[in-house]
Design a protein around this motif. Structure first.
Motif, PDB file in Angstrom:
ATOM      1  N   LEU A   1      54.462 114.264 115.045  1.00 28.87           N
ATOM      2  CA  LEU A   1      54.717 114.855 113.732  1.00 28.87           C
ATOM      3  C   LEU A   1      55.373 113.852 112.784  1.00 28.87           C
ATOM      4  CD1 LEU A   1      56.045 118.346 114.887  1.00 28.87           C
ATOM      5  CD2 LEU A   1      53.835 117.857 113.824  1.00 28.87           C
ATOM      6  N   LYS A   2      56.145 112.934 113.327  1.00 30.09           N
ATOM      7  CA  LYS A   2      56.873 111.972 112.492  1.00 30.09           C
ATOM      8  C   LYS A   2      55.956 110.942 111.833  1.00 30.09           C
ATOM      9  CE  LYS A   2      61.172 112.379 115.136  1.00 30.09           C
ATOM     10  NZ  LYS A   2      62.144 111.697 116.039  1.00 30.09           N
ATOM     11  N   VAL A   3      54.726 110.798 112.315  1.00 30.24           N
ATOM     12  CA  VAL A   3      53.811 109.813 111.704  1.00 30.24           C
ATOM     13  C   VAL A   3      52.752 110.512 110.856  1.00 30.24           C
ATOM     14  CG1 VAL A   3      54.202 108.140 113.535  1.00 30.24           C
ATOM     15  CG2 VAL A   3      52.319 109.768 113.756  1.00 30.24           C
ATOM     16  N   CYS A   4      52.993 111.773 110.513  1.00 28.70           N
ATOM     17  CA  CYS A   4      52.055 112.529 109.676  1.00 28.70           C
ATOM     18  C   CYS A   4      52.602 112.635 108.259  1.00 28.70           C
ATOM     19  CB  CYS A   4      51.836 113.927 110.254  1.00 28.70           C
ATOM     20  SG  CYS A   4      50.991 113.947 111.844  1.00 28.70           S
ATOM     21  N   TYR A   5      51.910 112.019 107.305  1.00 30.71           N
ATOM     22  CA  TYR A   5      52.312 112.040 105.903  1.00 30.71           C
ATOM     23  C   TYR A   5      51.145 111.532 105.062  1.00 30.71           C
ATOM     24  CZ  TYR A   5      53.227 107.264 107.493  1.00 30.71           C
ATOM     25  OH  TYR A   5      53.121 106.030 108.088  1.00 30.71           O
ATOM     26  N   PRO A   6      51.126 111.837 103.767  1.00 26.85           N
ATOM     27  CA  PRO A   6      50.022 111.378 102.920  1.00 26.85           C
ATOM     28  C   PRO A   6      49.900 109.859 102.939  1.00 26.85           C
ATOM     29  CG  PRO A   6      51.361 112.977 101.757  1.00 26.85           C
ATOM     30  CD  PRO A   6      52.104 112.631 103.020  1.00 26.85           C
ATOM     31  N   GLY A   7      48.686 109.363 103.104  1.00 29.91           N
ATOM     32  CA  GLY A   7      48.467 107.929 103.172  1.00 29.91           C
ATOM     33  C   GLY A   7      48.590 107.367 104.569  1.00 29.91           C
ATOM     34  N   GLY A   8      49.082 108.187 105.506  1.00 32.35           N
ATOM     35  CA  GLY A   8      49.171 107.741 106.886  1.00 32.35           C
ATOM     36  C   GLY A   8      47.793 107.701 107.523  1.00 32.35           C
ATOM     37  N   CYS A   9      47.741 107.162 108.729  1.00 24.86           N
ATOM     38  CA  CYS A   9      46.462 107.010 109.426  1.00 24.86           C
ATOM     39  C   CYS A   9      46.420 107.940 110.632  1.00 24.86           C
ATOM     40  CB  CYS A   9      46.264 105.567 109.874  1.00 24.86           C
ATOM     41  SG  CYS A   9      44.640 105.241 110.604  1.00 24.86           S
ATOM     42  N   LEU A  10      45.300 108.597 110.821  1.00 30.36           N
ATOM     43  CA  LEU A  10      45.135 109.549 111.915  1.00 30.36           C
ATOM     44  C   LEU A  10      45.419 108.912 113.276  1.00 30.36           C
ATOM     45  CD1 LEU A  10      44.105 112.535 112.439  1.00 30.36           C
ATOM     46  CD2 LEU A  10      41.885 111.486 112.950  1.00 30.36           C
ATOM     47  N   SER A  11      45.074 107.649 113.434  1.00 29.39           N
ATOM     48  CA  SER A  11      45.219 106.994 114.735  1.00 29.39           C
ATOM     49  C   SER A  11      46.674 106.852 115.163  1.00 29.39           C
ATOM     50  CB  SER A  11      44.553 105.617 114.712  1.00 29.39           C
ATOM     51  OG  SER A  11      45.175 104.779 113.754  1.00 29.39           O
TER      52      SER A  11
ATOM     53  N   ASN B   1      41.539 103.581 117.378  1.00 26.20           N
ATOM     54  CA  ASN B   1      41.347 102.863 116.110  1.00 26.20           C
ATOM     55  C   ASN B   1      40.677 103.715 115.040  1.00 26.20           C
ATOM     56  OD1 ASN B   1      42.439 100.333 117.037  1.00 26.20           O
ATOM     57  ND2 ASN B   1      40.553 100.056 118.236  1.00 26.20           N
ATOM     58  N   ASP B   2      40.807 105.032 115.152  1.00 29.33           N
ATOM     59  CA  ASP B   2      40.228 105.902 114.125  1.00 29.33           C
ATOM     60  C   ASP B   2      40.869 105.590 112.768  1.00 29.33           C
ATOM     61  OD1 ASP B   2      38.774 107.028 116.118  1.00 29.33           O
ATOM     62  OD2 ASP B   2      39.808 108.963 116.102  1.00 29.33           O
ATOM     63  N   ARG B   3      40.043 105.443 111.745  1.00 32.57           N
ATOM     64  CA  ARG B   3      40.542 105.079 110.421  1.00 32.57           C
ATOM     65  C   ARG B   3      40.292 106.197 109.431  1.00 32.57           C
ATOM     66  NH1 ARG B   3      44.226 101.508 111.661  1.00 32.57           N
ATOM     67  NH2 ARG B   3      43.401  99.825 112.945  1.00 32.57           N
ATOM     68  N   LEU B   4      41.080 107.242 109.539  1.00 38.33           N
ATOM     69  CA  LEU B   4      40.983 108.352 108.606  1.00 38.33           C
ATOM     70  C   LEU B   4      42.332 108.508 107.915  1.00 38.33           C
ATOM     71  CD1 LEU B   4      39.362 110.752 107.450  1.00 38.33           C
ATOM     72  CD2 LEU B   4      40.362 112.150 109.275  1.00 38.33           C
ATOM     73  N   GLU B   5      42.321 108.400 106.600  1.00 42.60           N
ATOM     74  CA  GLU B   5      43.557 108.546 105.836  1.00 42.60           C
ATOM     75  C   GLU B   5      43.955 110.012 105.751  1.00 42.60           C
ATOM     76  OE1 GLU B   5      45.305 107.817 101.303  1.00 42.60           O
ATOM     77  OE2 GLU B   5      43.379 106.936 101.907  1.00 42.60           O
ATOM     78  N   LEU B   6      45.215 110.291 106.000  1.00 40.18           N
ATOM     79  CA  LEU B   6      45.731 111.650 105.885  1.00 40.18           C
ATOM     80  C   LEU B   6      45.992 111.959 104.413  1.00 40.18           C
ATOM     81  CD1 LEU B   6      48.229 111.717 108.898  1.00 40.18           C
ATOM     82  CD2 LEU B   6      45.813 112.370 108.838  1.00 40.18           C
ATOM     83  N   ARG B   7      45.479 113.105 103.972  1.00 42.24           N
ATOM     84  CA  ARG B   7      45.592 113.481 102.561  1.00 42.24           C
ATOM     85  C   ARG B   7      46.187 114.875 102.427  1.00 42.24           C
ATOM     86  NH1 ARG B   7      39.804 113.295 100.359  1.00 42.24           N
ATOM     87  NH2 ARG B   7      39.253 113.734 102.542  1.00 42.24           N
ATOM     88  N   PRO B   8      46.931 115.121 101.341  1.00 46.34           N
ATOM     89  CA  PRO B   8      47.489 116.466 101.123  1.00 46.34           C
ATOM     90  C   PRO B   8      46.388 117.522 101.150  1.00 46.34           C
ATOM     91  CG  PRO B   8      48.460 114.904  99.578  1.00 46.34           C
ATOM     92  CD  PRO B   8      47.342 114.176 100.281  1.00 46.34           C
ATOM     93  N   GLY B   9      46.667 118.621 101.822  1.00 47.16           N
ATOM     94  CA  GLY B   9      45.683 119.696 101.940  1.00 47.16           C
ATOM     95  C   GLY B   9      44.937 119.690 103.257  1.00 47.16           C
ATOM     96  N   MET B  10      45.043 118.613 104.025  1.00 47.74           N
ATOM     97  CA  MET B  10      44.438 118.598 105.352  1.00 47.74           C
ATOM     98  C   MET B  10      45.253 119.491 106.289  1.00 47.74           C
ATOM     99  SD  MET B  10      43.375 114.693 106.294  1.00 47.74           S
ATOM    100  CE  MET B  10      41.982 113.857 105.559  1.00 47.74           C
ATOM    101  N   ILE B  11      44.560 120.287 107.088  1.00 43.38           N
ATOM    102  CA  ILE B  11      45.205 121.110 108.103  1.00 43.38           C
ATOM    103  C   ILE B  11      44.510 120.855 109.437  1.00 43.38           C
ATOM    104  CG2 ILE B  11      45.656 123.455 108.905  1.00 43.38           C
ATOM    105  CD1 ILE B  11      45.920 124.352 106.034  1.00 43.38           C
ATOM    106  N   PHE B  12      45.305 120.548 110.453  1.00 44.08           N
ATOM    107  CA  PHE B  12      44.741 120.302 111.780  1.00 44.08           C
ATOM    108  C   PHE B  12      45.795 120.558 112.846  1.00 44.08           C
ATOM    109  CE2 PHE B  12      46.038 116.243 109.866  1.00 44.08           C
ATOM    110  CZ  PHE B  12      46.927 115.731 110.810  1.00 44.08           C
ATOM    111  N   THR B  13      45.345 120.610 114.084  1.00 44.45           N
ATOM    112  CA  THR B  13      46.265 120.795 115.202  1.00 44.45           C
ATOM    113  C   THR B  13      46.541 119.456 115.883  1.00 44.45           C
ATOM    114  OG1 THR B  13      44.615 121.141 116.952  1.00 44.45           O
ATOM    115  CG2 THR B  13      45.229 123.055 115.622  1.00 44.45           C
ATOM    116  N   ILE B  14      47.745 119.351 116.423  1.00 45.08           N
ATOM    117  CA  ILE B  14      48.101 118.265 117.343  1.00 45.08           C
ATOM    118  C   ILE B  14      48.528 118.961 118.621  1.00 45.08           C
ATOM    119  CG2 ILE B  14      49.533 116.240 117.756  1.00 45.08           C
ATOM    120  CD1 ILE B  14      50.042 116.092 114.753  1.00 45.08           C
ATOM    121  N   GLU B  15      47.916 118.618 119.758  1.00 45.51           N
ATOM    122  CA  GLU B  15      48.139 119.390 120.982  1.00 45.51           C
ATOM    123  C   GLU B  15      48.092 118.517 122.228  1.00 45.51           C
ATOM    124  OE1 GLU B  15      44.646 122.042 121.710  1.00 45.51           O
ATOM    125  OE2 GLU B  15      44.233 121.609 119.593  1.00 45.51           O
TER     126      GLU B  15
END
Length: 338
Positions: free
Chosen positions: A221-231, A273-287
């Motif tokens: 959760l600490k690495v989830c923020y706008p502009g962050g990387c999914l990987s 090495n997934d390169r997906l930028e996290l953007r406001p409005g994205m909703i997903f699970t971490i499990e």
């Protein structure tokens, strides 16, 4: 959740050949319990409440084509409000189920509790008949990693059980999971002593596995923020599992969620090495699913239950989260009712 290592739904998984149920070299695992095996299950509950909206798969178990490969969704304010409601209900039911767990009860009893509580709140239990899944909650005990089907086996003191609770309400899904050690709360509350050193070791190792898995989710959760990387999520999780000498399961992932139960982005719980930028409005699970020993796993003949090949116990924690544009950068949607 119900996703496999690829980005398609569970439909493709159910057409793979399954492995034999008996795939262990020992009659007793190092965690002290005998290997899990299939037990009798009761018939699937019939959802007959026509006043409660149901997901498209509820009646026949089939996913419509639109469920198979939707794009990454940026949720608007209205959708986010619905997701908060669904997330809070999912958390409420999960907390109730975890508090109810005790030695001697069956996971089928937990399934009935989850079903009745969700329906009482005018919602639908998301797992029920999802690609044919026969119950309203996934209950995964000891070496079962995920997708355990509630059955008539009685829980034993010291079992490690993960409860994955999801619900469909307001046209969207809420999804979360937690793991508890059976009887742990009772022992702590009553300040009971362990019967012997073996029982104490069983509990201590179970507690550590549960705490480490929860810690790995908190690190993610600490690495989830706008502009962050999914990987970065997978890296954060695996650093914690490495610290404890555990492994993070690679085969099953987090996922986007909303009107569709499982959709992109798919979230790996290991370094990648997934390169997906996290953007406001994205909703997903971490499990994250963390195991005591090897992450290698196989599937029972029921085409659902996934277990560790070496019998090491597993634990799982899950939140549904929203990427925000505020100071925190992330909001946990699966929180208790305010």
């Amino acid at each position: 959740e119900f996703n496999t290592h690829n980005t398609t739904s569970f439909v493709s998984k159910r057409h793979r050949s399954s492995r034999a149920t008996k795939n262990h070299d020992t009659d007793k695992f190092s965690h002290g319990n005998t290997p899990m095996k299939p037990y009798a299950i009761t018939p699937m509950m019939k959802f007959n409440n026509n006043k409660i909206p149901k997901p498209p798969y509820a009646d026949y178990g089939n996913l419509p084509p639109s469920f198979l490969e939707p794009p990454v969704i940026i949720h608007d304010d209205n959708s986010i409000r619905k997701m908060r409601t669904a997330g809070q209900l999912a958390r409420h039911v999960l907390d109730l189920a975890c508090e109810t767990v005790r030695p001697g009860m069956t996971t089928n009893e937990l399934d009935i509790l989850v079903y009745e509580t969700i329906v009482k709140h005018n919602a639908y239990p998301s797992p029920l008949n999802y690609c044919g899944f026969p119950k309203s909650v996934c209950t995964s005990v000891n070496e079962v990693i995920c997708h355990g089907i509630p059955d008539l086996r009685e829980l034993v003191l010291g079992d490690v059980i993960s409860l994955d609770v999801s619900c469909f309400v307001g046209g969207v899904h809420g999804d979360n999971c937690a793991t508890v050690v059976v009887g742990d709360g009772y022992l702590r509350q009553e300040k009971k002593l362990f019967v012997n050193a073996e029982e104490e070791e069983l509990f201590m190792r179970g507690r550590q596995l549960v705490n480490a898995t929860k810690e790995s989710l908190e690190a993610a959760l600490k690495v989830c923020y706008p502009g962050g990387c999914l990987s970065k999520i997978g890296g954060a999780i695996e650093r914690i599992s490495d610290k404890y000498g555990y492994e993070s399961v690679h085969k099953y992932r987090g996922h986007g969620i909303g009107e569709t139960f499982h959709c992109p982005p798919f979230v790996k719980h290991f370094r990648n090495n997934d390169r997906l930028e996290l953007r406001p409005g994205m909703i997903f699970t971490i499990e994250p699913m963390i195991v005591e020993r090897s992450r290698e796993c196989y599937e029972w003949d029921d085409e659902w239950t996934v277990v560790t090949r070496d019998g090491g116990r597993a634990a799982q924690f899950e939140h549904t989260i929203l990427i925000t544009d505020n100071k925190e950068g992330v909001e946990i949607l699966t929180v208790p009712f305010s």
